[in-house]
Design an enzyme around this catalytic site. Structure first.
Site, short mmCIF file in Angstrom:
data_model
loop_
_atom_site.label_atom_id
_atom_site.label_comp_id
_atom_site.label_asym_id
_atom_site.label_seq_id
_atom_site.Cartn_x
_atom_site.Cartn_y
_atom_site.Cartn_z
N SER A 135 0.87 -1.18 0.00
CA SER A 135 0.00 0.00 0.00
C SER A 135 0.90 1.23 0.00
CB SER A 135 -0.84 -0.03 1.29
OG SER A 135 -1.57 1.16 1.45
N TYR A 148 -2.97 -1.03 10.29
CA TYR A 148 -2.86 -1.34 8.85
C TYR A 148 -1.47 -0.94 8.35
CZ TYR A 148 -3.95 -1.15 3.82
OH TYR A 148 -3.95 -1.33 2.46
N1 LIG Z 1 -8.30 0.02 -2.48
C1 LIG Z 1 -7.16 0.72 -2.35
O1 LIG Z 1 -7.10 1.93 -2.65
C2 LIG Z 1 -5.92 0.05 -1.82
C3 LIG Z 1 -4.81 0.88 -1.61
C4 LIG Z 1 -3.62 0.28 -1.14
C5 LIG Z 1 -3.57 -1.08 -0.93
N2 LIG Z 1 -4.67 -1.86 -1.14
C6 LIG Z 1 -4.54 -3.29 -0.93
O2 LIG Z 1 -5.13 -3.99 -2.02
C7 LIG Z 1 -5.67 -5.23 -1.57
C8 LIG Z 1 -7.13 -5.35 -1.95
O3 LIG Z 1 -7.85 -4.32 -1.28
P1 LIG Z 1 -9.34 -3.89 -1.67
O4 LIG Z 1 -9.35 -2.42 -1.66
O5 LIG Z 1 -9.80 -4.65 -2.84
O6 LIG Z 1 -10.13 -4.36 -0.34
P2 LIG Z 1 -11.61 -4.92 -0.14
O7 LIG Z 1 -12.53 -4.38 -1.16
O8 LIG Z 1 -11.92 -4.73 1.30
O9 LIG Z 1 -11.43 -6.49 -0.44
C9 LIG Z 1 -10.64 -7.28 0.41
C10 LIG Z 1 -10.75 -8.73 0.01
O10 LIG Z 1 -10.00 -9.48 0.96
C11 LIG Z 1 -10.79 -10.58 1.37
N3 LIG Z 1 -10.47 -11.02 2.72
C12 LIG Z 1 -10.46 -10.28 3.86
N4 LIG Z 1 -10.19 -11.06 4.92
C13 LIG Z 1 -10.03 -12.32 4.43
C14 LIG Z 1 -9.74 -13.56 5.04
N5 LIG Z 1 -9.55 -13.67 6.37
N6 LIG Z 1 -9.63 -14.66 4.23
C15 LIG Z 1 -9.82 -14.55 2.90
N7 LIG Z 1 -10.10 -13.40 2.27
C16 LIG Z 1 -10.21 -12.29 3.04
C17 LIG Z 1 -12.23 -10.07 1.28
O11 LIG Z 1 -13.08 -11.19 1.10
P3 LIG Z 1 -14.14 -11.76 2.19
O12 LIG Z 1 -14.92 -10.59 2.69
O13 LIG Z 1 -14.90 -12.74 1.35
O14 LIG Z 1 -13.32 -12.42 3.23
C18 LIG Z 1 -12.18 -9.24 0.02
O15 LIG Z 1 -12.43 -10.05 -1.12
C19 LIG Z 1 -5.41 -5.27 -0.07
O16 LIG Z 1 -4.20 -5.95 0.21
C20 LIG Z 1 -5.26 -3.80 0.29
O17 LIG Z 1 -4.52 -3.62 1.47
C21 LIG Z 1 -5.85 -1.32 -1.59
#
Ligand SMILES: NC(=O)c1ccc[n+]([C@@H]2O[C@H](COP(=O)([O-])OP(=O)(O)OC[C@H]3O[C@@H](n4cnc5c(N)ncnc54)[C@H](OP(=O)(O)O)[C@@H]3O)[C@@H](O)[C@H]2O)c1
Length: 227
Positions: A135, A148
């Site tokens: 991130s 986080y």
């Molecule tokens: N969005 C951004 O701007 C951003 C920025 C920097 C970094 N990131 C990183 O990008 C990645 C994806 O983020 P996102 O924004 O797509 O987040 P999100 O919309 O909250 O999705 C997170 C995913 O992780 C899964 N997850 C959470 N806990 C889990 C568990 N215990 N076992 C299996 N699956 C699990 C969730 O599925 P379930 O609910 O089905 O468990 C969901 O599919 C993450 O690593 C995040 O830190 C995102």
């Protein structure tokens, strides 16, 4: 056919990547915990991919998911450790022990479970790339998201050390995906997240970029271009 294993495919970046890689001809194995959302994705992907309920904090469930994915498609060419959670916005001294545990268990220990389950097979085959999702908050900090930040700085360090251990032919990289309008971003940015690209827009740039990663990228801290 190339094989990508993606954690956290029930929504957000993981779901968009799963659909993007499948459209580009890859076999996709994906997991999450939301059974209804996973069933919807599985229906959209069709029978040539593997979607399984698996909580990445449960080592036995991860072993089971990894074994099923490898049995179908062989060791992955790409392992995208994408699943993560963020703490509700609050100063560190107000974060409960349980909230802190959950962020560590998913974001750091979950990644380790996938690496233990899948990397030995990738090493035996002599190729493959591990992408650990970091991130901007793995390289800088903001208030109210300290747990986080701790895990994403941890991802950067763990990935750099892993890269020093890998044999030739393999790579481990930390990836900052950019800032994308997902449920996670809404948790910390609120309505302001609406000004950011959608996961589908992001995947148009991210999937080809991820597919281009190879052994020469080992140890790098990368950012999806243009994001
Ligand atoms: N969005 C951004 O701007 C951003 C920025 C920097 C970094 N990131 C990183 O990008 C990645 C994806 O983020 P996102 O924004 O797509 O987040 P999100 O919309 O909250 O999705 C997170 C995913 O992780 C899964 N997850 C959470 N806990 C889990 C568990 N215990 N076992 C299996 N699956 C699990 C969730 O599925 P379930 O609910 O089905 O468990 C969901 O599919 C993450 O690593 C995040 O830190 C995102």
């Amino acid at each position: 056919m190339k094989h990508v294993v993606i954690t956290g495919v029930s929504r957000g970046l993981g779901r968009a990547m799963a659909l993007g890689f499948a459209a580009d001809g890859w076999a996709v194995s994906g997991c999450g915990t939301d059974a209804a959302a996973l069933a919807s994705l599985a229906a959209e992907l069709g029978p040539d991919h593997h979607v399984q309920v698996c909580n990445v904090t449960d080592p036995a469930a991860v072993e089971d998911f990894a074994a099923a994915a490898v049995a179908r498609f062989g060791p992955p060419d790409l392992l995208a450790n994408n699943a993560a959670v963020i703490n509700p916005n609050k100063p560190l001294w107000e974060v409960s022990a349980g909230e802190f545990d959950r962020v560590i268990d998913v974001n750091l220990k979950g990644v380790h479970h996938l690496i233990r389950a899948l990397l030995p097979g990738m090493i035996r085959r002599g190729r493959g790339v591990v992408v650990n999702f970091s991130s901007g908050w793995g390289r800088s900090t903001s208030p109210e998201v300290a747990p986080y930040c701790a895990t994403k700085w941890g991802i950067e360090g763990m990935t750099a050390a892993l890269a020093q251990e890998l044999p030739d032919g393999l790579a481990a990289v930390a990836l900052n995906p950019g800032v994308i309008d997902t449920r996670m971003l809404r948790s910390c940015f609120g309505q302001a997240a609406g000004g950011c690209p959608s996961p589908e827009e992001w995947a148009k740039a991210a999937v080809p970029y991820l597919a281009s990663l190879e052994a020469r990228h080992n140890g790098k801290a990368l950012t999806v271009p243009g994001m």
